[in-house]
Design a protein around this motif. Structure first.
Motif, PDB file in Angstrom:
ATOM      1  N   TYR A 192      -1.982  -2.949  -9.419  1.00 49.12           N
ATOM      2  CA  TYR A 192      -0.931  -1.999  -9.090  1.00 49.12           C
ATOM      3  C   TYR A 192      -0.892  -1.750  -7.584  1.00 49.12           C
ATOM      4  O   TYR A 192      -1.924  -1.558  -6.947  1.00 49.12           O
ATOM      5  CB  TYR A 192      -1.179  -0.683  -9.823  1.00 49.12           C
ATOM      6  CG  TYR A 192      -0.218   0.418  -9.435  1.00 49.12           C
ATOM      7  CD1 TYR A 192       1.071   0.463  -9.967  1.00 49.12           C
ATOM      8  CD2 TYR A 192      -0.590   1.415  -8.523  1.00 49.12           C
ATOM      9  CE1 TYR A 192       1.954   1.466  -9.608  1.00 49.12           C
ATOM     10  CE2 TYR A 192       0.285   2.426  -8.166  1.00 49.12           C
ATOM     11  CZ  TYR A 192       1.567   2.446  -8.719  1.00 49.12           C
ATOM     12  OH  TYR A 192       2.443   3.436  -8.359  1.00 49.12           O
ATOM     13  N   ILE A 193       0.322  -1.766  -7.024  1.00 54.82           N
ATOM     14  CA  ILE A 193       0.521  -1.518  -5.597  1.00 54.82           C
ATOM     15  C   ILE A 193       1.349  -0.254  -5.436  1.00 54.82           C
ATOM     16  O   ILE A 193       2.511  -0.202  -5.849  1.00 54.82           O
ATOM     17  CB  ILE A 193       1.235  -2.696  -4.915  1.00 54.82           C
ATOM     18  CG1 ILE A 193       0.461  -4.001  -5.134  1.00 54.82           C
ATOM     19  CG2 ILE A 193       1.416  -2.427  -3.425  1.00 54.82           C
ATOM     20  CD1 ILE A 193       1.188  -5.229  -4.649  1.00 54.82           C
ATOM     21  N   GLN A 194       0.754   0.749  -4.856  1.00 54.91           N
ATOM     22  CA  GLN A 194       1.486   1.992  -4.624  1.00 54.91           C
ATOM     23  C   GLN A 194       2.510   1.783  -3.504  1.00 54.91           C
ATOM     24  O   GLN A 194       2.198   1.242  -2.456  1.00 54.91           O
ATOM     25  CB  GLN A 194       0.510   3.100  -4.226  1.00 54.91           C
ATOM     26  CG  GLN A 194       1.165   4.466  -4.134  1.00 54.91           C
ATOM     27  CD  GLN A 194       0.157   5.555  -3.812  1.00 54.91           C
ATOM     28  OE1 GLN A 194      -1.031   5.389  -4.062  1.00 54.91           O
ATOM     29  NE2 GLN A 194       0.634   6.650  -3.248  1.00 54.91           N
ATOM     30  N   GLY A 195       3.749   2.201  -3.751  1.00 48.87           N
ATOM     31  CA  GLY A 195       4.815   1.988  -2.771  1.00 48.87           C
ATOM     32  C   GLY A 195       5.160   0.522  -2.628  1.00 48.87           C
ATOM     33  O   GLY A 195       5.445   0.036  -1.532  1.00 48.87           O
ATOM     34  N   ALA A 196       5.156  -0.211  -3.754  1.00 52.93           N
ATOM     35  CA  ALA A 196       5.335  -1.668  -3.725  1.00 52.93           C
ATOM     36  C   ALA A 196       6.676  -2.102  -3.134  1.00 52.93           C
ATOM     37  O   ALA A 196       6.804  -3.211  -2.626  1.00 52.93           O
ATOM     38  CB  ALA A 196       5.190  -2.235  -5.139  1.00 52.93           C
TER      39      ALA A 196
END
Length: 494
Positions: free
Chosen positions: A240-244
């Motif tokens: 998961y990438i926050q602010g992807a």
């Protein structure tokens, strides 16, 4: 645990760094970004269902990735809310947001953030500052006094609050002296704007979605941050990438939010397992889309039955261009229209379109990666990128000369670019500064016009900002980059 080959006598810091970078690239590729965006969009959809009647805006550029159906977009920059660098930007007034909020008595804005934060600075400070400035300006104009408080979220320290408040009088004074006509907004203003923050830690089960705006003594500006700093998912194929959705130029391969949502099921199908497979699907979709767009445009160009669709909006005021091929907005009574040429694969096709339908009345100026003149317009090498930082300044004299020739002959000018809100905006600012009066009328007298184009002593940074604000009253999301504004300043003020 990382296990290195036993044959390596020594592993230095650079080797570890390169390996960690490689692992990050493998897990934070475009597949991981789009999977992260999809998961975050489920939260957005839940919030949208809770507030079905609230107008929904995506904060550019990141926010636009997180749902398929926004009512519009806005542009509040996080940098305007950075600690000790607080700012109220006259070039990002978002007057269309203000009008929607005042007419609908509510509005919702969606954005995300990186670095483990819960809210971006655009939501913690930029938008609250904007609400306070707008409240006080409209209260002063309507009631003769200002009563609205600066309402910041609880996690912003009181020290920041005090220092931001100290800057308020200057921002309000600057806005009042900007020359913007607030008459329409003053008539609509009844209650103050006030931010309401919604995040992944908000317990939506206890959110009252049945509220009536009539019962509130303020206009809620819902700020929805989609980022999940507590996300647990890490898998072998993606993490998961926050602010992807941020910085999409570096990872999207040319995929746009609109195309992603149109082809999401194919891009993230069960048969796609990693970044390489995802990239392959995306490249095929983009290639097919360009081919279909080219065929579609050619059909429009040569199908005489489509001429009835070729209406160009004569009103910039909230009325979108009805032309499906050449989206553009006319600047009131000025013989200038701003738009984009993304529907045309080549400038030659754009020229063919003008020859077929607009040859007698109009010409185009196109921001492109080369300079070339055509029968109905001219392309200039003006691209806002690192390789061409001074492209605007290098070409501006030629642009203004071509513009003057066409406008003096009675032609309307279409200023076109990739997006309709960056390089093309800078060109229109230059044209307005060089050969139009303060009332935005073209200077027909040749002697007076030539004098204006030679003598820039009356032009300063505030004068340039005023032209941008005039454009933004028609093209609400006009946002030329800082580099382009600097280029205009150097050209006119040096």
């Amino acid at each position: 645990m990382l296990q290195f080959p036993s044959s390596s006598p020594m592993v230095d810091d650079k080797s570890i760094y390169r390996l960690s970078r490689k692992l990050k690239q493998n897990t934070q590729n475009i597949y991981a970004r789009l999977k992260s965006i999809t998961e975050d969009s489920e939260f957005v959809e839940t919030v949208f269902r809770l507030y079905p009647t609230v107008p929904k805006y995506a904060n550019l550029r990141c926010g636009l990735w997180y749902h398929a159906n926004f009512d519009s977009t806005c542009y509040f920059k996080s940098t305007d809310g950075h600690t000790y660098h607080w700012s109220f930007s006259l070039s990002r007034l978002n007057l269309h947001v203000l009008k929607t909020a005042l007419t609908s008595h509510c509005i919702m804005i969606v954005d995300s953030t990186r670095k483990g934060k819960l809210f971006p600075d655009s939501f913690s400070k930029t938008v609250p500052i904007w609400c306070c400035v707008m409240n006080r300006v409209l209260q002063l104009l309507k009631y003769g006094s200002m009563s609205s408080e600066l309402k910041l979220p609880t996690w912003v320290h009181d020290t920041e609050r005090v220092q931001i408040e100290e800057r308020m009088p200057e921002w309000i004074d600057t806005l009042l002296k900007s020359g913007i006509d607030f008459t329409e907004f003053v008539k609509l203003y009844e209650k103050p704007l006030q931010c309401v923050w919604i995040s992944r830690r908000t317990d939506l089960d206890f959110v009252d979605s049945s509220f009536s705006t009539d019962e509130l003594d303020f206009i809620p500006v819902f700020l929805v941050s989609v980022s999940d700093p507590d996300h647990p998912i890490k898998t072998t194929s993606w993490e998961y990438i926050q602010g992807a959705g941020d910085d999409h130029e570096t990872w999207s391969l040319g995929l746009t939010p609109q195309l992603f949502w149109e082809f999401k099921d194919a891009i993230l199908s069960p048969t796609v397992h990693n970044g390489e497979e995802c990239e392959q699907v995306i490249r095929e979709i983009l290639a097919n889309h360009r081919k279909q767009s080219s065929v579609s445009n050619m059909q429009h160009l040569y199908d005489s039955s489509s001429i009835s669709l070729l209406h160009i909006s004569k009103h910039g005021d909230d009325e979108a261009s009805l032309n499906p091929i050449l989206p553009s907005t006319k600047l009131n009574s000025c013989p200038l229209s701003i738009g984009h040429f993304s529907n045309f694969e080549k400038i030659e096709m754009l020229n063919t379109y003008f020859e077929s339908h607009l040859k007698e009345t109009s010409r185009f100026i196109c921001c492109h990666d080369y300079t070339q003149e055509f029968s109905c317009g001219k392309a200039f090498s003006i691209m806002d990128n690192k390789k061409n930082k001074r492209g605007l300044e290098d070409e501006l004299a030629s642009v203004l000369q071509y513009s003057e020739t066409q406008l003096a002959s009675g032609k309307e000018l279409y200023i076109l670019g990739r997006t309709g809100k960056n390089e093309e905006i800078a060109i229109v600012i230059a044209i307005l500064c060089s050969m139009f009066t303060e009332n935005y009328e073209f200077i027909h007298d040749k002697t007076s016009r030539e004098e204006t184009m030679r003598n820039f002593t009356n032009i300063d940074k505030q004068f340039i900002k005023k032209k941008l604000m005039f454009i933004q009253s028609f093209v609400h999301d006009a946002s030329p980059s800082r580099n382009l504004i600097k280029g205009l300043n150097r050209y006119f003020l040096s």
